[in-house]
Design a protein around this motif. Structure first.
Motif, PDB file in Angstrom:
ATOM      1  N   ALA A  26       0.840  -1.205   0.000  1.00 57.36           N
ATOM      2  CA  ALA A  26       0.000   0.000   0.000  1.00 57.36           C
ATOM      3  C   ALA A  26       0.872   1.250   0.000  1.00 57.36           C
ATOM      4  CB  ALA A  26      -0.930  -0.001   1.205  1.00 57.36           C
ATOM      5  N   VAL A  29       2.808   1.615  -3.407  1.00 56.96           N
ATOM      6  CA  VAL A  29       1.977   2.100  -4.516  1.00 56.96           C
ATOM      7  C   VAL A  29       1.646   3.585  -4.324  1.00 56.96           C
ATOM      8  CG1 VAL A  29      -0.258   1.877  -5.637  1.00 56.96           C
ATOM      9  CG2 VAL A  29       1.054  -0.160  -5.079  1.00 56.96           C
ATOM     10  N   GLY A  30       1.320   3.943  -3.090  1.00 60.11           N
ATOM     11  CA  GLY A  30       1.009   5.347  -2.813  1.00 60.11           C
ATOM     12  C   GLY A  30       2.193   6.247  -3.112  1.00 60.11           C
ATOM     13  N   TRP A 313      -2.370  16.673  -7.531  1.00 56.74           N
ATOM     14  CA  TRP A 313      -3.381  16.674  -6.470  1.00 56.74           C
ATOM     15  C   TRP A 313      -4.002  15.301  -6.333  1.00 56.74           C
ATOM     16  CZ3 TRP A 313      -3.601  19.962  -2.806  1.00 56.74           C
ATOM     17  CH2 TRP A 313      -3.148  21.281  -3.005  1.00 56.74           C
ATOM     18  N   LEU A 314      -4.289  14.722  -7.507  1.00 58.15           N
ATOM     19  CA  LEU A 314      -4.919  13.414  -7.503  1.00 58.15           C
ATOM     20  C   LEU A 314      -4.026  12.383  -6.836  1.00 58.15           C
ATOM     21  CD1 LEU A 314      -7.646  13.180  -8.830  1.00 58.15           C
ATOM     22  CD2 LEU A 314      -6.587  11.850 -10.627  1.00 58.15           C
ATOM     23  N   ALA A 317      -3.992  12.698  -3.141  1.00 54.69           N
ATOM     24  CA  ALA A 317      -5.200  12.071  -2.599  1.00 54.69           C
ATOM     25  C   ALA A 317      -5.027  10.559  -2.586  1.00 54.69           C
ATOM     26  CB  ALA A 317      -6.408  12.468  -3.435  1.00 54.69           C
ATOM     27  N   PHE A 318      -4.421  10.055  -3.628  1.00 56.48           N
ATOM     28  CA  PHE A 318      -4.119   8.623  -3.745  1.00 56.48           C
ATOM     29  C   PHE A 318      -3.246   8.175  -2.576  1.00 56.48           C
ATOM     30  CE2 PHE A 318      -2.584   4.732  -5.090  1.00 56.48           C
ATOM     31  CZ  PHE A 318      -2.833   4.404  -6.400  1.00 56.48           C
ATOM     32  N   LEU A 320      -3.015   9.568   0.248  1.00 54.25           N
ATOM     33  CA  LEU A 320      -3.821   9.659   1.463  1.00 54.25           C
ATOM     34  C   LEU A 320      -4.629   8.374   1.660  1.00 54.25           C
ATOM     35  CD1 LEU A 320      -4.615  11.594   3.742  1.00 54.25           C
ATOM     36  CD2 LEU A 320      -6.543  12.326   2.346  1.00 54.25           C
ATOM     37  N   VAL A 321      -5.236   7.882   0.573  1.00 48.17           N
ATOM     38  CA  VAL A 321      -5.990   6.622   0.673  1.00 48.17           C
ATOM     39  C   VAL A 321      -5.067   5.502   1.128  1.00 48.17           C
ATOM     40  CG1 VAL A 321      -7.278   4.879  -0.604  1.00 48.17           C
ATOM     41  CG2 VAL A 321      -7.652   7.288  -1.082  1.00 48.17           C
ATOM     42  N   CYS A 322      -3.892   5.446   0.528  1.00 46.30           N
ATOM     43  CA  CYS A 322      -2.946   4.393   0.897  1.00 46.30           C
ATOM     44  C   CYS A 322      -2.564   4.520   2.370  1.00 46.30           C
ATOM     45  CB  CYS A 322      -1.699   4.466   0.018  1.00 46.30           C
ATOM     46  SG  CYS A 322      -2.060   4.061  -1.678  1.00 46.30           S
ATOM     47  N   VAL A 324      -4.450   5.894   4.852  1.00 46.26           N
ATOM     48  CA  VAL A 324      -5.584   5.468   5.675  1.00 46.26           C
ATOM     49  C   VAL A 324      -5.603   3.942   5.722  1.00 46.26           C
ATOM     50  CG1 VAL A 324      -8.086   5.452   5.856  1.00 46.26           C
ATOM     51  CG2 VAL A 324      -6.910   7.529   5.179  1.00 46.26           C
ATOM     52  N   ASN A 325      -5.352   3.348   4.565  1.00 41.62           N
ATOM     53  CA  ASN A 325      -5.266   1.897   4.476  1.00 41.62           C
ATOM     54  C   ASN A 325      -4.206   1.371   5.436  1.00 41.62           C
ATOM     55  OD1 ASN A 325      -5.137  -0.742   3.659  1.00 41.62           O
ATOM     56  ND2 ASN A 325      -5.327  -0.258   1.488  1.00 41.62           N
ATOM     57  N   VAL A 327      -2.965   2.826   8.078  1.00 37.08           N
ATOM     58  CA  VAL A 327      -3.353   3.018   9.478  1.00 37.08           C
ATOM     59  C   VAL A 327      -4.247   1.871   9.918  1.00 37.08           C
ATOM     60  CG1 VAL A 327      -4.561   4.491  11.121  1.00 37.08           C
ATOM     61  CG2 VAL A 327      -3.206   5.530   9.321  1.00 37.08           C
TER      62      VAL A 327
END
Lengths: 437, 401
Positions: A26, A29-30, A313-314, A317-318, A320-322, A324-325, A327
């Motif tokens: 994760a 990739v992020g 920006w995208l 955000a990507f 950020l998802v990684c 959260v994953n 965490v």
């Protein structure tokens, strides 16, 4: 202590290989996605003329349509008319000044096996090499009079010298350009700034010229520039001479002004020049000119385009998802070890010790993710190079700074991701676990 | 109904983990749906009809070596030769469209107008251009051979006839009677009569705001800014390309020749958009994959953690189906929360992209379709661990820890 924590972390990672691999993946990739776009943006917004940023200026004059300003952020045309360029070249205020534009034509060599090919050329005044600090391998620039009269002297770049003359000192030799023999007067080292700050008109990341010819050759070849020519005024053009005298803008102009005092004198000179032109019925708009440093010129010309900034920006955000994953996964992983931590706490480990031990473990995951992330970034950049069909070759590459940033970003983000889970686990109440054991 | 209450209370004990998964799904939905509209818009832009037979066209550009080269004579000889070649359906001298390189002017419907012109790309062409580009004439007529003026490059001669695209005709003459009317260059008083209207031509810059506004003039100038545009018989394009390169060099070796298909030029023009489409598609699939991984990881973890409870439930008579259903429902509730979060985030994200980068607005339907797909992915990701949970033996209940 850190060393011990690292070995603990490694042991823990080995014990839950699947969960650990998921987290590393994760983060990798992020980081890969974020770094690919950040690298592109970073490379695109580089200032290739940073060394002389304080003394070089791109010149703009507002001689546009009285009814509407030029349609760009500076509200002035990007380029100058030929006649203005010729007048300004006479000023002796700037240390160096160049009027120039892109051109090209076929190159042939007599008694040579080299097949005729089309070369990219820059038609420019002689200060070009001094102003942009371009080193000569052999020879030098052409004679002064070549800026206003037809002088068939040419400067070639190292690659062309290699191709045509096997890299020998070719000063004094002859090449045919556009069906006319030119004498080689200089060979420059390969010079290909990216972005092409000196000419953002014809693709900011295209290759620079292979040949350089004097500015005094326009009439000889009836040169029409390979680049943008813009106009606003309807004029009768009956001959090439009429075209040179018209209000069409197609010449790029740079000056070097070494001191504030010199700049002030030049500004006064420009003001006087525009007033003079206004008296002759030209320059119908309010008096305005622009002297932009290379760094300002890059911003004004919007070299980093909307798509690239949007992708950044995208990809953040990507990332950020990684995160959260990560965490969520870290939390799961740490809580699973809660019984063990309970025992350690009961045996006297402090909360901060438990906290830092787990943070070290997150850091290790981040490091692994970062290293794989670099590989993914390299793959991403290779993909961009391939997709963009050569337009991005000079920017889609990674330097050491970016590699270090990738690792830094990976570790920073995994530490951030680890903060809450590590804190949670450090609050473990030992008594619960002692009871069941 | 079912075991919603126990699920809720169990989730409450893991609220942070559950919320993190929901948050992840929500963010993913926001990114994926916004990426989808951008992808869709770019794809539609690239797929727009260009108005020309792009699949069959080969273009050739040459640059003469001698300084005093008779371009007009070369045009004539080359065209005669090209039209005789096998597999060639039609050929013309003009500039290739869709290349990002060309010229444009402002046009008016009245003379001496200086402001408020309509921008349009312009091409100088001969009488073969409609046929060679495979365009469709929808009104009026083509240029006749005697209308084509051969001019020196500095000639100030103005055309008196013109053919324009339907789109430009509709813009300049909204009442729809463009045929036979004159148009003027900005500020000038020289009328150019519209003798024909072609259905469509995107011009040199398909991504610009004036794409589709195109004007054709019956003139050829003796300068280098021309391409030969050759339309091959269907299926013959690549053969014609090779032949063209050979024969042009053979007829006159004293020049540099670049032969290319129009499709290649178009692909190059759209390289930026294509990169964007592929990168965004990559982002969408990677994100979906990562979210799925996260869900698998967390469900597996929760199940291992609750092995004992599952064993107890099984021992007390819960069926395998009930166990699997429990975990799937739990997952569904988390996903639903995430999607509600995501629909809102997607709109906020879209407002930002629209105002900052002029990206298209995000319709709710797109968000909902993406939400549905993400929901399916999340259920699928939870399915395997949930089915495995059902296999936990009731004997687990008797074990300690």
């Amino acid at each position: 202590m850190i060393g011990y924590y690292v070995s603990l972390a490694l042991r823990s990672l080995r014990r839950t290989p699947i969960l650990s691999a998921l987290m590393v993946a994760a983060i990798a990739v992020g980081v890969g996605a974020a770094m690919t776009t950040l690298t592109l943006n970073y490379m695109m917004s580089r200032n290739a003329l940073a060394d002389k940023n304080e003394v070089l200026y791109a010149l703009q004059l507002d001689n546009w349509d009285p009814h509407e300003a030029a349609d760009n952020p500076s509200e002035m045309p990007w380029q100058l008319t030929y006649k203005d360029a010729i007048s300004l070249l006479r000023s002796d205020i700037p240390t160096y000044q160049v009027a120039m534009h892109r051109w090209g034509g076929p190159v042939t060599l007599e008694d040579s096996t080299v097949r005729p090919y089309t070369a990219q050329a820059r038609v420019t005044s002689r200060d070009f090499f001094a102003l942009f600090d371009i080193p000569f391998i052999y020879g030098g620039t052409w004679a002064k009079e070549a800026d206003s009269n037809a002088v068939f002297q040419i400067v070639i770049n190292e690659a062309t010298n290699e191709k045509l003359f096997n890299g020998e000192n070719s000063v004094g030799r002859t090449i045919n350009f556009n069906g006319t023999p030119f004498t080689v007067v200089g060979v420059i080292g390969n010079w290909s700034p990216s972005p092409k700050v000196h000419d953002l008109n014809n693709g900011s990341f295209q290759k620079s010229a292979e040949l350089f010819i004097p500015f005094g050759l326009h009439r000889t070849f009836e040169i029409q520039p390979w680049g943008n020519t813009n106009g606003w005024k309807p004029e009768k053009i009956e001959s090439y001479e009429d075209g040179l005298g018209a209000e069409y803008v197609w010449v790029q102009y740079w000056v070097q002004l070494d001191s504030a005092e010199q700049r002030q004198r030049y500004e006064d000179y420009l003001t006087g020049f525009i007033r003079e032109q206004k008296d002759q019925g030209r320059f119908p708009r309010p008096l305005k000119f622009g002297l932009s440093k290379p760094s300002e010129w890059l911003v004004l010309n919007e070299v980093v385009d909307g798509d690239d900034r949007m992708l950044s920006w995208l990809s953040l955000a990507f990332l950020l998802v990684c995160l959260v994953n990560a965490v969520a996964l870290l939390l799961a992983k740490f809580l699973r070890k809660a019984p063990e931590t309970g025992v350690r706490r009961a045996l006297g480990a402090s909360r901060s010790a438990v906290f830092s031990q787990h943070l070290v473990e997150s850091g290790c995951i981040g490091l692994a993710g970062g290293l794989i992330g670099i590989l993914l970034t390299l793959a991403g950049l290779a993909l961009i190079r391939q997709l963009s069909m050569g337009y991005m070759d000079s920017v889609a590459s990674m330097d050491w700074l970016m590699m270090l940033s990738a690792i830094g970003l990976a570790i920073l983000s995994s530490l951030l991701a680890g903060l809450y889970p590590a804190w949670r686990i450090s609050r473990t109440n030992p008594s619960i676990y002692l009871k069941t054991q | 109904m079912l075991e919603l209450r126990p699920i809720l209370s169990a989730l409450w004990r893991h609220k942070i983990s559950a919320l993190l998964i929901a948050l992840q799904l929500g963010l993913t939905l926001a990114i994926v749906s916004n990426a989808s509209v951008v992808i869709k818009e770019r794809q539609e832009r690239i797929a727009r009809p260009t108005g020309v037979a792009e699949a069959d066209i080969v273009t050739a550009h040459f640059m003469p070596i001698p300084k005093d080269y008779d371009m007009l004579e070369a045009f004539r000889l080359d065209m005669d030769m090209i039209r005789q070649l096998p597999g060639v359906a039609a050929a013309t001298i003009s500039r290739a469209p869709l290349t990002g390189s060309g010229s444009s002017s402002g046009f008016h419907t009245k003379p001496h107008q200086e402001v408020g012109s309509t921008g349009a790309a312009n091409f100088r062409v001969d009488e073969h251009f409609i046929d060679a580009l495979g365009m469709k004439l929808v009104a009026g007529r083509n240029f006749t051979p005697d209308e084509i003026r051969m001019m020196e490059s500095n000639s100030s001669e103005r055309p008196t006839k013109t053919i324009i695209t339907q789109q430009l005709a509709d813009t300049l003459f909204p009442e729809g009677n463009a045929l036979g009317k004159p148009i003027y260059f900005g500020g000038e008083d020289n009328p150019m009569e519209i003798v024909g209207i072609v259905e469509r031509n995107l011009g040199p810059w398909p991504n610009s705001s004036i794409a589709g506004n195109t004007v054709f003039f019956p003139a050829i100038m003796d300068n280098q800014w021309y391409d030969y545009i050759v339309r091959a018989e269907p299926g013959q394009r690549d053969a014609v390309l090779k032949l063209l390169e050979e024969k042009l060099a053979e007829r006159d070796a004293d020049r540099v020749i670049n032969v290319e298909t129009l499709e290649e030029q178009k692909t190059r023009y759209y390289a930026g958009d294509n990169t964007m489409i592929k990168v965004l598609s990559g982002v969408v699939s990677l994100l979906t994959f990562i979210v799925a991984l996260g869900i698998v990881g967390l469900t597996v973890f929760w199940i291992t953690q609750r092995q004992k409870q599952i064993g107890v439930r099984r021992a007390l008579g819960a069926t395998r189906l009930a166990i699997s259903r429990y975990f799937l429902l739990e997952n569904l509730m988390i996903a639903a929360t995430g999607i509600v979060l995501g629909v809102a985030t997607a709109q906020i994200f879209n407002k930002f992209l629209a105002s900052e980068f002029g990206q298209p607005a995000l319709p709710l339907s797109t968000t909902l379709i993406c939400a549905f797909i993400l929901l399916a992915v999340s259920v699928a990701a939870a399915l395997v661990p949930a089915l495995r949970a059902a296999n936990i033996s009731p004997a687990m209940a008797t074990r300690s820890v």
